[in-house]
Design an enzyme around this catalytic site. Structure first.
Site, PDB file in Angstrom:
ATOM      1  N   GLY A 120       0.812  -1.218   0.000  1.00 21.86           N
ATOM      2  CA  GLY A 120       0.000   0.000   0.000  1.00 21.86           C
ATOM      3  C   GLY A 120       0.842   1.263   0.000  1.00 21.86           C
TER       4      GLY A 120
ATOM      5  N   GLY B 102       3.985   0.307   2.298  1.00 22.97           N
ATOM      6  CA  GLY B 102       4.795  -0.803   1.799  1.00 22.97           C
ATOM      7  C   GLY B 102       5.447  -0.491   0.454  1.00 22.97           C
TER       8      GLY B 102
ATOM      9  N   ARG C  90      -3.996  -4.727  -7.063  1.00 22.53           N
ATOM     10  CA  ARG C  90      -2.966  -3.790  -6.619  1.00 22.53           C
ATOM     11  C   ARG C  90      -1.583  -4.238  -7.114  1.00 22.53           C
ATOM     12  NH1 ARG C  90      -3.218  -0.686  -0.782  1.00 22.53           N
ATOM     13  NH2 ARG C  90      -3.570   1.258  -1.862  1.00 22.53           N
TER      14      ARG C  90
ATOM     15  N   PRO D  49      -7.116  -0.235  10.232  1.00 22.33           N
ATOM     16  CA  PRO D  49      -8.175   0.778  10.388  1.00 22.33           C
ATOM     17  C   PRO D  49      -8.901   0.658  11.721  1.00 22.33           C
ATOM     18  CG  PRO D  49      -8.951  -1.015   9.008  1.00 22.33           C
ATOM     19  CD  PRO D  49      -7.511  -1.324   9.325  1.00 22.33           C
TER      20      PRO D  49
ATOM     21  N   ASN E  88       1.728  11.237  15.804  1.00 29.01           N
ATOM     22  CA  ASN E  88       0.554  11.613  15.003  1.00 29.01           C
ATOM     23  C   ASN E  88      -0.435  12.438  15.825  1.00 29.01           C
ATOM     24  OD1 ASN E  88       1.450  10.548  12.665  1.00 29.01           O
ATOM     25  ND2 ASN E  88      -0.028   8.886  12.518  1.00 29.01           N
ATOM     26  N   ALA E  89      -0.609  12.075  17.084  1.00 30.66           N
ATOM     27  CA  ALA E  89      -1.551  12.822  17.927  1.00 30.66           C
ATOM     28  C   ALA E  89      -1.078  14.280  18.086  1.00 30.66           C
ATOM     29  CB  ALA E  89      -1.680  12.145  19.290  1.00 30.66           C
TER      30      ALA E  89
ATOM     31  N   CYS F 121      -4.730   8.196   8.704  1.00 29.98           N
ATOM     32  CA  CYS F 121      -4.129   7.854   9.998  1.00 29.98           C
ATOM     33  C   CYS F 121      -4.462   8.739  11.192  1.00 29.98           C
ATOM     34  CB  CYS F 121      -2.625   7.761   9.835  1.00 29.98           C
ATOM     35  SG  CYS F 121      -2.203   6.411   8.716  1.00 29.98           S
TER      36      CYS F 121
ATOM     37  N   LYS G 189      -7.772   7.773  12.982  1.00 28.87           N
ATOM     38  CA  LYS G 189      -7.778   6.407  13.532  1.00 28.87           C
ATOM     39  C   LYS G 189      -6.729   6.251  14.643  1.00 28.87           C
ATOM     40  CE  LYS G 189      -4.585   3.672  10.705  1.00 28.87           C
ATOM     41  NZ  LYS G 189      -3.397   3.577  11.548  1.00 28.87           N
TER      42      LYS G 189
HETATM   43  P1  NAD Z   1      -2.966   0.478   2.598  1.00 28.27           P
HETATM   44  O1  NAD Z   1      -4.381   0.121   2.839  1.00 28.27           O
HETATM   45  O2  NAD Z   1      -2.629   1.440   1.494  1.00 28.27           O
HETATM   46  O3  NAD Z   1      -2.123  -0.860   2.315  1.00 28.27           O
HETATM   47  C1  NAD Z   1      -2.213  -2.020   3.078  1.00 28.27           C
HETATM   48  C2  NAD Z   1      -2.111  -3.220   2.146  1.00 28.27           C
HETATM   49  O4  NAD Z   1      -2.009  -4.407   2.938  1.00 28.27           O
HETATM   50  C3  NAD Z   1      -3.330  -3.412   1.231  1.00 28.27           C
HETATM   51  O5  NAD Z   1      -2.921  -3.393  -0.111  1.00 28.27           O
HETATM   52  C4  NAD Z   1      -3.903  -4.772   1.665  1.00 28.27           C
HETATM   53  O6  NAD Z   1      -4.452  -5.511   0.596  1.00 28.27           O
HETATM   54  C5  NAD Z   1      -2.663  -5.447   2.218  1.00 28.27           C
HETATM   55  N1  NAD Z   1      -2.958  -6.560   3.129  1.00 28.27           N
HETATM   56  C6  NAD Z   1      -3.842  -6.602   4.157  1.00 28.27           C
HETATM   57  N2  NAD Z   1      -3.794  -7.784   4.769  1.00 28.27           N
HETATM   58  C7  NAD Z   1      -2.858  -8.536   4.127  1.00 28.27           C
HETATM   59  C8  NAD Z   1      -2.359  -9.844   4.303  1.00 28.27           C
HETATM   60  N3  NAD Z   1      -2.797 -10.620   5.305  1.00 28.27           N
HETATM   61  N4  NAD Z   1      -1.412 -10.318   3.453  1.00 28.27           N
HETATM   62  C9  NAD Z   1      -0.962  -9.529   2.457  1.00 28.27           C
HETATM   63  N5  NAD Z   1      -1.387  -8.267   2.245  1.00 28.27           N
HETATM   64  C10 NAD Z   1      -2.331  -7.765   3.065  1.00 28.27           C
HETATM   65  O7  NAD Z   1      -2.409   1.001   3.977  1.00 28.27           O
HETATM   66  P2  NAD Z   1      -1.193   2.041   4.202  1.00 28.27           P
HETATM   67  O8  NAD Z   1      -1.672   3.436   4.020  1.00 28.27           O
HETATM   68  O9  NAD Z   1      -0.006   1.568   3.447  1.00 28.27           O
HETATM   69  O10 NAD Z   1      -0.948   1.860   5.771  1.00 28.27           O
HETATM   70  C11 NAD Z   1      -0.366   0.682   6.289  1.00 28.27           C
HETATM   71  C12 NAD Z   1       0.009   0.915   7.736  1.00 28.27           C
HETATM   72  O11 NAD Z   1       1.003   1.946   7.804  1.00 28.27           O
HETATM   73  C13 NAD Z   1      -1.135   1.396   8.628  1.00 28.27           C
HETATM   74  O12 NAD Z   1      -0.962   0.838   9.905  1.00 28.27           O
HETATM   75  C14 NAD Z   1      -0.940   2.889   8.705  1.00 28.27           C
HETATM   76  O13 NAD Z   1      -1.442   3.423   9.893  1.00 28.27           O
HETATM   77  C15 NAD Z   1       0.568   3.012   8.662  1.00 28.27           C
HETATM   78  N6  NAD Z   1       1.073   4.272   8.110  1.00 28.27           N
HETATM   79  C16 NAD Z   1       0.501   4.810   7.001  1.00 28.27           C
HETATM   80  C17 NAD Z   1       1.035   5.990   6.457  1.00 28.27           C
HETATM   81  C18 NAD Z   1       0.452   6.611   5.225  1.00 28.27           C
HETATM   82  O14 NAD Z   1       0.892   7.688   4.868  1.00 28.27           O
HETATM   83  N7  NAD Z   1      -0.521   6.021   4.554  1.00 28.27           N
HETATM   84  C19 NAD Z   1       2.174   6.565   7.028  1.00 28.27           C
HETATM   85  C20 NAD Z   1       2.744   5.962   8.160  1.00 28.27           C
HETATM   86  C21 NAD Z   1       2.185   4.804   8.685  1.00 28.27           C
HETATM   87  C1  UGA Z   2       0.777  12.116   8.621  1.00 30.73           C
HETATM   88  C2  UGA Z   2       2.070  12.463   9.347  1.00 30.73           C
HETATM   89  O1  UGA Z   2       2.499  13.746   8.912  1.00 30.73           O
HETATM   90  C3  UGA Z   2       3.154  11.415   9.069  1.00 30.73           C
HETATM   91  O2  UGA Z   2       4.316  11.700   9.841  1.00 30.73           O
HETATM   92  C4  UGA Z   2       2.623  10.032   9.454  1.00 30.73           C
HETATM   93  O3  UGA Z   2       3.588   9.043   9.122  1.00 30.73           O
HETATM   94  C5  UGA Z   2       1.352   9.759   8.692  1.00 30.73           C
HETATM   95  O4  UGA Z   2       0.372  10.792   8.990  1.00 30.73           O
HETATM   96  C6  UGA Z   2       0.700   8.473   9.060  1.00 30.73           C
HETATM   97  O5  UGA Z   2       0.969   7.903  10.087  1.00 30.73           O
HETATM   98  O6  UGA Z   2      -0.144   8.083   8.233  1.00 30.73           O
HETATM   99  P1  UGA Z   2      -0.149  12.408   6.158  1.00 30.73           P
HETATM  100  O7  UGA Z   2      -1.468  12.100   6.787  1.00 30.73           O
HETATM  101  O8  UGA Z   2       0.250  11.660   4.952  1.00 30.73           O
HETATM  102  O9  UGA Z   2       1.029  12.188   7.222  1.00 30.73           O
HETATM  103  O10 UGA Z   2      -0.091  13.947   5.774  1.00 30.73           O
HETATM  104  P2  UGA Z   2       0.104  15.291   6.620  1.00 30.73           P
HETATM  105  O11 UGA Z   2       1.010  16.170   5.862  1.00 30.73           O
HETATM  106  O12 UGA Z   2       0.413  15.042   8.024  1.00 30.73           O
HETATM  107  O13 UGA Z   2      -1.350  15.925   6.528  1.00 30.73           O
HETATM  108  C7  UGA Z   2      -2.447  15.378   7.219  1.00 30.73           C
HETATM  109  C8  UGA Z   2      -3.631  16.310   7.099  1.00 30.73           C
HETATM  110  O14 UGA Z   2      -3.417  17.501   7.838  1.00 30.73           O
HETATM  111  C9  UGA Z   2      -3.937  16.756   5.674  1.00 30.73           C
HETATM  112  O15 UGA Z   2      -5.325  16.749   5.469  1.00 30.73           O
HETATM  113  C10 UGA Z   2      -3.383  18.163   5.617  1.00 30.73           C
HETATM  114  O16 UGA Z   2      -4.011  18.978   4.670  1.00 30.73           O
HETATM  115  C11 UGA Z   2      -3.644  18.641   7.022  1.00 30.73           C
HETATM  116  N1  UGA Z   2      -2.737  19.726   7.457  1.00 30.73           N
HETATM  117  C12 UGA Z   2      -1.410  19.510   7.579  1.00 30.73           C
HETATM  118  C13 UGA Z   2      -3.274  20.969   7.771  1.00 30.73           C
HETATM  119  O17 UGA Z   2      -4.518  21.196   7.668  1.00 30.73           O
HETATM  120  N2  UGA Z   2      -2.436  21.961   8.187  1.00 30.73           N
HETATM  121  C14 UGA Z   2      -1.101  21.778   8.322  1.00 30.73           C
HETATM  122  O18 UGA Z   2      -0.402  22.738   8.721  1.00 30.73           O
HETATM  123  C15 UGA Z   2      -0.576  20.515   8.004  1.00 30.73           C
END
Ligand code: NAD
Ligand code: UGA
Length: 472
Positions: A14, A17, A42, A96, A228-229, A280, A283
């Site tokens: 995702g 990854g 995907r 989620p 994140n919080a 994120c 959640k």
């Molecule tokens: P995503 O939904 O984009 O990707 C997750 C992938 O995992 C999906 O493609 C799904 O099909 C796959 N999957 C689920 N179960 C599986 C299994 N058993 N075997 C193989 N594949 C499987 O999610 P994401 O945005 O990449 O987030 C992943 C994690 O990273 C979450 O915990 C999220 O909180 C964290 N995170 C996300 C971000 C971000 O910017 N999106 C940043 C930092 C941390």
């Molecule tokens: C956020 C964190 O910034 C990452 O460090 C973290 O890894 C990630 O969540 C996660 O765990 O998923 P992301 O959600 O991708 O990253 O993007 P951000 O740039 O943090 O923006 C989040 C939201 O806040 C957006 O809707 C953005 O428009 C809003 N935002 C951000 C504001 O309204 N004002 C700001 O000053 C900054």
């Protein structure tokens, strides 16, 4: 005991990854990286020869994928094979909020994490380092460990050994490649020094040693939630003040600048807007609230809950401002929605503020012309219908919104323009020209404070900018 790492497997292709493994493949050409997923579509998209069709839009990503794919970076659904051959496995699956059962609406749903641990337990061979890359509630490593260790006892295989580490990801979407190439810090939590060193050595290929922090596993898991919080808290704080600015004659841009220049506060994450979106922040804070309640810390839980409440309020308040400015009714009125992604430079719409605001406007009977440079019609439709019975059961709603291919198309014949995402192309809109195709009286609502409001005013448009007291 030392580890020799040649083969890496990442479960989950995702937003985390895919880019994370692409950067590791780029920085460590001697390693073989297999990214596996249960979602065939995907994986097919990751393997597309047309790089503009990758499942994720992220600046700089396609260049790295084009350089490494099928050399030392592979995308596959053959989970068994790649777990078997891996020395190190990253779990990067979705976590989620639970939608039903105990903790529904707050706790993280760990079923994909557990499924990944069970896949590893079933197929892994030899010594394997298992890394939590997903964001997880503190103590999840204990669950993963239990599944892995008990599988060993069950199959009575003394050749197998598991070492669980936490290595949360801090990348932000839209800047993921840069964040991965130059992280502020890398955090590794664990209790086995050799396993920690093996992961640390991987990062040392491109990250400065003093940026690599190590801790016990619980501190590492918790730090990710807290980072994140804190970020989300800043956004709710500045958004709360945007409303006060509108009420008092102050301007949020001036206030942010003045407050942020205090080096103790800092100037980042002080931009007011339509509320934070993304998969994120909400959640992770809900999960934090759940954990606090679980430990009987109700005051702490309600403190963090307010960050989410404020975010919801900001979105609701924006819808109300738009409707009341347009004489209290938007039925029979056309509104251009510029931007649907939760922030610029991503195609991700998860928890985008645009979803709630568009739904509110649709429910009032507004006709929406929606344009986002990276979000597809299918994705917008999916988001607008998801978990909204009112909209799902309303046969007219599909007639109430139209997908547009450009700013020009979206703004043609509209009464109002609403900017929701800070895409670069919206910063350069020429209002003199655009206003000619709008219906009078004309309105502009800029929730990101990115456009040339003075030019819009001089083009005869009634303007409203978030956190600015000048009434329409
Ligand atoms: P995503 O939904 O984009 O990707 C997750 C992938 O995992 C999906 O493609 C799904 O099909 C796959 N999957 C689920 N179960 C599986 C299994 N058993 N075997 C193989 N594949 C499987 O999610 P994401 O945005 O990449 O987030 C992943 C994690 O990273 C979450 O915990 C999220 O909180 C964290 N995170 C996300 C971000 C971000 O910017 N999106 C940043 C930092 C941390
Ligand atoms: C956020 C964190 O910034 C990452 O460090 C973290 O890894 C990630 O969540 C996660 O765990 O998923 P992301 O959600 O991708 O990253 O993007 P951000 O740039 O943090 O923006 C989040 C939201 O806040 C957006 O809707 C953005 O428009 C809003 N935002 C951000 C504001 O309204 N004002 C700001 O000053 C900054």
């Amino acid at each position: 005991m030392s580890f020799e790492i040649n083969n890496i497997c990442c479960i989950g292709a995702g937003y985390v990854g895919g880019p994370t493994m692409s950067v590791i493949a780029d920085k460590c050409p001697n390693l073989t990286i297999n990214v596996v997923d249960i979602n065939q579509q995907r994986i097919d998209q990751w393997n597309q020869s047309d790089l503009s069709q990758l499942p994720i839009y992220e600046p700089g990503l396609k260049e790295i994928v084009s350089k490494c794919r099928n050399k030392n970076l592979y995308f596959s659904i053959d989970i068994e094979k790649h777990i078997k051959s891996a020395d190190m496995i990253f779990i990067s699956v979705n976590t989620p909020t639970k939608v039903k059962g105990i903790g529904a609406g707050q706790a993280s749903d760990l079923k994909w994490i557990e499924a990944s641990a069970r896949e590893i337990a079933k197929f892994a061979e030899g010594k394997t380092i298992v890394i939590e890359k997903s964001t997880l509630p503190v103590k999840t490593a204990a669950i993963i460990n239990k599944i892995l260790q008990e599988s060993n006892t069950e199959i009575n295989n003394s050749d197998r050994e598991f070492f669980v580490l936490s290595n949360p990801e801090f990348l932000a979407e839209g800047t993921a490649i840069n964040d991965l190439n130059q992280p502020d810090r890398v955090l590794i939590g664990g209790d086995n020094q050799e396993a920690i060193d093996a992961l640390k050595n991987l990062y040392l290929n491109w990250v400065d040693e003093n940026k690599i922090l190590t801790s016990n596993i619980w501190s590492s898991e918790l730090s990710k939630l807290i980072a994140n919080a804190f970020l989300a808290q800043r956004i709710s704080s500045i958004n709360s003040i945007s409303a006060l600015c509108e009420a008092t004659g102050a301007d949020i841009k001036d206030v942010s600048l003045a407050v942020g220049m205090d080096s103790r506060i800092g100037n980042k994450f002080l931009e007011s807007g339509p509320g934070f979106g993304g998969s994120c922040f909400k959640k992770d804070i809900l999960n934090l609230v759940y954990i606090c309640k679980h430990h009987g810390l109700d005051e702490v839980a309600s403190y963090w809950q307010k960050v989410i409440d404020m975010n919801f309020w900001q979105q609701k308040r924006l819808s109300e401002i738009i409707i009341s400015s347009l004489f209290g009714t938007i039925s029979e009125k056309k509104i251009a929605i510029l931007g649907f992604a939760f922030k610029a430079n991503t195609n991700d719409t998860r928890e985008s503020p645009a979803i709630k605001i568009c739904r509110d406007l649709l429910e009032e009977g507004g006709n929406l012309q929606i344009y986002d440079p990276r979000v597809s019609k299918e994705m917008i439709n999916h988001e607008l219908q998801k978990q909204d019975e009112n909209i799902k059961n309303n046969n007219d709603y599909k007639k109430l919104w139209k997908y547009c291919e450009s700013v020009q198309q979206a703004t043609y014949g509209v009464d109002a323009v609403l900017i929701l995402t800070e895409w670069e192309e919206f910063k350069n809109i020429k209002w003199q020209k655009l206003s000619k195709s709008m219906r009078s009286p004309k309105w502009l609502f800029d929730t990101r404070s990115i456009t040339d409001i003075e030019e819009a005013k001089s083009a005869g448009i009634n303007t409203w900018r978030l956190g600015n007291s000048e009434a329409i």
